[in-house]
Design a protein around this motif. Structure first.
Motif, mmCIF file in Angstrom:
data_model
loop_
_atom_site.group_PDB
_atom_site.id
_atom_site.type_symbol
_atom_site.label_atom_id
_atom_site.label_comp_id
_atom_site.label_asym_id
_atom_site.label_seq_id
_atom_site.Cartn_x
_atom_site.Cartn_y
_atom_site.Cartn_z
ATOM 1 N N ALA A 21 -11.450 -34.309 1.797
ATOM 2 C CA ALA A 21 -11.200 -34.901 3.122
ATOM 3 C C ALA A 21 -9.857 -34.455 3.668
ATOM 4 C CB ALA A 21 -11.253 -36.425 3.031
ATOM 5 N N SER A 22 -8.849 -34.339 2.808
ATOM 6 C CA SER A 22 -7.539 -33.892 3.291
ATOM 7 C C SER A 22 -7.578 -32.430 3.705
ATOM 8 C CB SER A 22 -6.469 -34.132 2.232
ATOM 9 O OG SER A 22 -6.660 -33.276 1.137
ATOM 10 N N LEU A 23 -8.389 -31.623 3.036
ATOM 11 C CA LEU A 23 -8.517 -30.221 3.450
ATOM 12 C C LEU A 23 -9.295 -30.095 4.753
ATOM 13 C CD1 LEU A 23 -9.265 -28.436 0.063
ATOM 14 C CD2 LEU A 23 -7.132 -28.438 1.356
ATOM 15 N N GLN A 24 -10.255 -30.983 4.962
ATOM 16 C CA GLN A 24 -11.068 -30.927 6.171
ATOM 17 C C GLN A 24 -10.333 -31.513 7.383
ATOM 18 O OE1 GLN A 24 -14.714 -33.051 5.768
ATOM 19 N NE2 GLN A 24 -15.717 -31.882 7.385
ATOM 20 N N ARG A 25 -9.382 -32.391 7.141
ATOM 21 C CA ARG A 25 -8.689 -33.092 8.218
ATOM 22 C C ARG A 25 -7.953 -32.138 9.153
ATOM 23 N NH1 ARG A 25 -4.836 -37.156 5.828
ATOM 24 N NH2 ARG A 25 -4.637 -35.285 4.638
ATOM 25 N N GLY A 26 -7.335 -31.107 8.603
ATOM 26 C CA GLY A 26 -6.582 -30.176 9.435
ATOM 27 C C GLY A 26 -7.458 -29.352 10.361
ATOM 28 N N GLY A 27 -8.716 -29.134 9.975
ATOM 29 C CA GLY A 27 -9.634 -28.396 10.815
ATOM 30 C C GLY A 27 -9.511 -26.884 10.705
ATOM 31 N N HIS A 28 -8.520 -26.390 9.984
ATOM 32 C CA HIS A 28 -8.352 -24.945 9.889
ATOM 33 C C HIS A 28 -8.738 -24.407 8.514
ATOM 34 C CE1 HIS A 28 -4.565 -26.648 8.413
ATOM 35 N NE2 HIS A 28 -4.497 -25.593 7.638
ATOM 36 N N CYS A 29 -9.417 -25.212 7.715
ATOM 37 C CA CYS A 29 -9.822 -24.799 6.374
ATOM 38 C C CYS A 29 -11.348 -24.695 6.338
ATOM 39 C CB CYS A 29 -9.317 -25.821 5.357
ATOM 40 S SG CYS A 29 -9.521 -25.295 3.672
ATOM 41 N N PRO A 30 -11.891 -23.468 6.376
ATOM 42 C CA PRO A 30 -13.350 -23.305 6.403
ATOM 43 C C PRO A 30 -14.013 -23.786 5.107
ATOM 44 C CG PRO A 30 -12.219 -21.180 6.579
ATOM 45 C CD PRO A 30 -11.178 -22.223 6.451
ATOM 46 N N PRO A 31 -15.304 -24.060 5.176
ATOM 47 C CA PRO A 31 -16.013 -24.567 3.997
ATOM 48 C C PRO A 31 -15.938 -23.622 2.792
ATOM 49 C CG PRO A 31 -17.360 -24.870 5.944
ATOM 50 C CD PRO A 31 -16.169 -24.078 6.370
ATOM 51 N N LEU A 32 -15.968 -22.328 3.028
ATOM 52 C CA LEU A 32 -15.906 -21.378 1.908
ATOM 53 C C LEU A 32 -14.557 -21.464 1.187
ATOM 54 C CD1 LEU A 32 -17.409 -19.206 0.383
ATOM 55 C CD2 LEU A 32 -16.454 -17.517 1.946
ATOM 56 N N VAL A 33 -13.483 -21.678 1.932
ATOM 57 C CA VAL A 33 -12.163 -21.823 1.322
ATOM 58 C C VAL A 33 -12.102 -23.115 0.514
ATOM 59 C CG1 VAL A 33 -9.700 -22.094 1.813
ATOM 60 C CG2 VAL A 33 -11.044 -20.411 3.073
ATOM 61 N N ARG A 34 -12.680 -24.198 1.036
ATOM 62 C CA ARG A 34 -12.711 -25.461 0.293
ATOM 63 C C ARG A 34 -13.500 -25.310 -1.007
ATOM 64 N NH1 ARG A 34 -13.432 -27.808 5.625
ATOM 65 N NH2 ARG A 34 -15.653 -27.990 5.217
ATOM 66 N N LEU A 35 -14.641 -24.611 -0.924
ATOM 67 C CA LEU A 35 -15.443 -24.386 -2.124
ATOM 68 C C LEU A 35 -14.679 -23.538 -3.134
ATOM 69 C CD1 LEU A 35 -18.172 -24.629 -3.586
ATOM 70 C CD2 LEU A 35 -18.828 -22.504 -2.434
ATOM 71 N N ALA A 36 -14.003 -22.507 -2.665
ATOM 72 C CA ALA A 36 -13.215 -21.658 -3.563
ATOM 73 C C ALA A 36 -12.083 -22.456 -4.208
ATOM 74 C CB ALA A 36 -12.661 -20.459 -2.805
ATOM 75 N N PHE A 37 -11.435 -23.322 -3.438
ATOM 76 C CA PHE A 37 -10.352 -24.138 -3.981
ATOM 77 C C PHE A 37 -10.857 -25.049 -5.092
ATOM 78 C CE2 PHE A 37 -8.237 -28.269 -3.949
ATOM 79 C CZ PHE A 37 -6.993 -27.883 -4.420
ATOM 80 N N ALA A 64 -1.398 -28.142 -1.045
ATOM 81 C CA ALA A 64 -0.343 -28.444 -0.074
ATOM 82 C C ALA A 64 -0.298 -27.388 1.028
ATOM 83 C CB ALA A 64 1.007 -28.529 -0.778
ATOM 84 N N LEU A 65 -0.533 -26.135 0.671
ATOM 85 C CA LEU A 65 -0.542 -25.084 1.682
ATOM 86 C C LEU A 65 -1.751 -25.186 2.603
ATOM 87 C CD1 LEU A 65 0.583 -22.040 -0.469
ATOM 88 C CD2 LEU A 65 1.901 -23.193 1.311
ATOM 89 N N LEU A 66 -2.920 -25.496 2.039
ATOM 90 C CA LEU A 66 -4.135 -25.558 2.843
ATOM 91 C C LEU A 66 -4.207 -26.821 3.697
ATOM 92 C CD1 LEU A 66 -6.828 -24.291 0.313
ATOM 93 C CD2 LEU A 66 -5.881 -23.060 2.274
ATOM 94 N N ALA A 67 -3.735 -27.941 3.175
ATOM 95 C CA ALA A 67 -3.867 -29.214 3.885
ATOM 96 C C ALA A 67 -2.844 -29.359 5.002
ATOM 97 C CB ALA A 67 -3.739 -30.378 2.913
ATOM 98 N N GLY A 68 -1.714 -28.680 4.885
ATOM 99 C CA GLY A 68 -0.676 -28.823 5.908
ATOM 100 C C GLY A 68 0.136 -30.080 5.671
ATOM 101 N N PRO A 69 1.070 -30.343 6.559
ATOM 102 C CA PRO A 69 1.921 -31.527 6.370
ATOM 103 C C PRO A 69 1.121 -32.813 6.574
ATOM 104 C CG PRO A 69 2.366 -30.502 8.482
ATOM 105 C CD PRO A 69 1.425 -29.592 7.762
ATOM 106 N N PRO A 70 1.486 -33.873 5.854
ATOM 107 C CA PRO A 70 0.769 -35.139 6.041
ATOM 108 C C PRO A 70 1.035 -35.691 7.442
ATOM 109 C CG PRO A 70 2.610 -35.429 4.533
ATOM 110 C CD PRO A 70 2.513 -33.972 4.830
ATOM 111 N N PRO A 71 0.024 -36.327 8.033
ATOM 112 C CA PRO A 71 0.186 -36.810 9.405
ATOM 113 C C PRO A 71 1.090 -38.034 9.514
ATOM 114 C CG PRO A 71 -1.934 -37.473 8.553
ATOM 115 C CD PRO A 71 -1.294 -36.587 7.505
ATOM 116 N N TRP A 72 1.385 -38.636 8.412
ATOM 117 C CA TRP A 72 2.137 -39.882 8.418
ATOM 118 C C TRP A 72 3.420 -39.648 7.650
ATOM 119 C CZ3 TRP A 72 1.773 -44.374 4.719
ATOM 120 C CH2 TRP A 72 2.247 -45.552 5.292
ATOM 121 N N LEU A 73 4.577 -39.786 8.295
ATOM 122 C CA LEU A 73 5.863 -39.472 7.676
ATOM 123 C C LEU A 73 6.143 -40.285 6.417
ATOM 124 C CD1 LEU A 73 8.441 -37.809 7.768
ATOM 125 C CD2 LEU A 73 9.431 -39.574 9.227
#
Length: 112
Positions: A21-37, A64-73
């Protein structure tokens, strides 16, 4: 024991769902990258005979690189505080709790 492993299975499933869910939240991580991870992280952890914390460093860094910064400080502050606490505990264990060697009586230290 086997009962402990089975009891922790729902926690593992929830952890996997949270990671995906955290990888999908950013919207810039395609399904193939999530599967590979997930495949590479599982191969790193499952195929090792000895489970150590260092085996989780590479998957954690890639996440951490794929998910990006957390939305909540405060979430970022909690992550940094958690890492600092674990680091302080490991350093305390290394510096203040030496282990005597059985063969010659010299001092040894445990470090991950």
């Amino acid at each position: 024991s086997e009962a402990t492993r089975l009891a922790l299975a729902p926690l593992y499933a929830y952890s996997l769902w949270c990671v995906l869910a955290s990888l999908q939240r950013g919207g810039h991580c395609p399904p193939l990258v999530r599967l590979a991870f997930v495949t590479c992280a599982a191969a790193t952890v499952v195929l090792s005979e000895l489970l150590e914390f260092r085996y989780f460093i590479a998957p954690l860094a890639v996440h951490a690189l794929l998910a990006g910064p957390p939305p909540w400080l405060p979430s970022l502050v909690l992550q940094v505080a958690g890492f600092a606490a674990v680091n302080a505990l490991v350093e305390w264990r290394f510096l203040c709790r030496p282990i005597g060697r059985w063969s010659d009586g010299s001092v040894a230290r445990i470090m991950w």
